[in-house]
Design a protein around this motif. Structure first.
Motif, short mmCIF file in Angstrom:
data_model
loop_
_atom_site.label_atom_id
_atom_site.label_comp_id
_atom_site.label_asym_id
_atom_site.label_seq_id
_atom_site.Cartn_x
_atom_site.Cartn_y
_atom_site.Cartn_z
N TYR A 87 0.69 -1.35 -0.09
CA TYR A 87 -0.11 -0.15 -0.01
C TYR A 87 1.09 1.25 -0.01
CZ TYR A 87 1.12 1.10 4.77
OH TYR A 87 1.68 1.44 6.03
N LYS A 119 -7.41 -1.28 -6.61
CA LYS A 119 -8.20 -1.76 -5.44
C LYS A 119 -7.30 -1.71 -4.45
CE LYS A 119 -10.35 -6.01 -3.93
NZ LYS A 119 -10.63 -7.36 -3.89
N GLU A 121 -5.76 0.38 -0.56
CA GLU A 121 -5.23 1.60 0.20
C GLU A 121 -3.88 1.75 -0.97
OE1 GLU A 121 -3.41 3.66 3.87
OE2 GLU A 121 -4.71 2.02 4.14
N ALA A 140 -7.48 8.24 -6.93
CA ALA A 140 -8.63 8.16 -6.32
C ALA A 140 -9.72 8.21 -6.87
CB ALA A 140 -8.66 9.24 -5.22
N LYS A 144 -9.88 4.57 -8.52
CA LYS A 144 -10.81 4.19 -7.48
C LYS A 144 -9.98 3.57 -6.19
CE LYS A 144 -14.67 5.20 -9.61
NZ LYS A 144 -14.81 6.43 -9.61
N TYR A 145 -8.75 3.98 -5.94
CA TYR A 145 -7.96 3.45 -5.07
C TYR A 145 -8.41 4.55 -3.77
CZ TYR A 145 -4.37 1.22 -7.70
OH TYR A 145 -3.91 0.30 -8.36
N ASN A 146 -8.21 3.91 -2.55
CA ASN A 146 -8.37 4.59 -1.21
C ASN A 146 -6.97 5.31 -1.02
OD1 ASN A 146 -9.34 5.62 1.13
ND2 ASN A 146 -8.85 3.72 2.38
N THR A 148 -4.51 7.81 0.64
CA THR A 148 -3.93 8.34 1.89
C THR A 148 -2.55 8.88 1.46
OG1 THR A 148 -2.94 6.24 2.70
CG2 THR A 148 -5.16 6.67 3.30
#
Length: 152
Positions: A87, A119, A121, A140, A144-146, A148
């Motif tokens: 990640y 897919k 984080e 994002a 569509k990644y989360n 941070t």
């Protein structure tokens, strides 16, 4: 004597033809075959996860365009996910490094933008995206990644 031979031959033929009746259908035994297996089930739609890393052997080129096209053409594949190996693999990447990677990932996503996504984080270095909101939008919103942020 001829009559006895002919009569015997006729009786033998009757038994021979009588044995050639159609076999009765096998009983329904709940989907199992006589070999103990099960009847093949229709293949169901599923997702595919293609993992990529950061070193020369596993980075984005590890997800070849041909591989994505193969899964895209498979009618049983619902969604293709590009999954980062770690990640935080881009948590120290500079803006220029990310701007190099984005077109490579975009090329894969664009094969079918409705079926191919990221897919999980994905942690980015906040300094690399501070003045480049298009980087965050791509990871994002498009993939569509989360997303941070990490501060180093």
């Amino acid at each position: 004597m001829k009559k006895n031979v002919l009569f015997g031959a006729a009786v033998a033929l009757l038994f021979a033809f009588g044995a050639c009746t159609k076999d009765a259908p096998a009983p329904d035994n709940g989907g199992t075959t006589s070999g103990g297996g099960t009847d093949p089930q229709p293949q169901q739609k599923h997702n595919v996860e293609l993992v990529y890393g950061t070193d020369a052997d596993t980075e984005w080129q590890n997800i070849s365009l041909d591989t994505i096209r193969k899964y895209y053409a498979d009618r049983y594949v619902d969604t293709i996910f590009m999954v980062p190996e770690m990640y935080n693999q881009y948590s120290t990447s500079s803006t220029n490094q990310l701007k190099y990677i984005i077109p490579k990932l975009r090329e894969r996503h664009n094969i079918n933008p409705d079926k191919i996504f990221g897919k999980g984080e994905l942690q980015l270095w906040n300094q690399s995206v501070l003045n480049n909101p298009e980087i965050v939008r791509f990871f994002a919103d498009t993939l569509k990644y989360n997303v941070t942020y990490d501060v180093y």
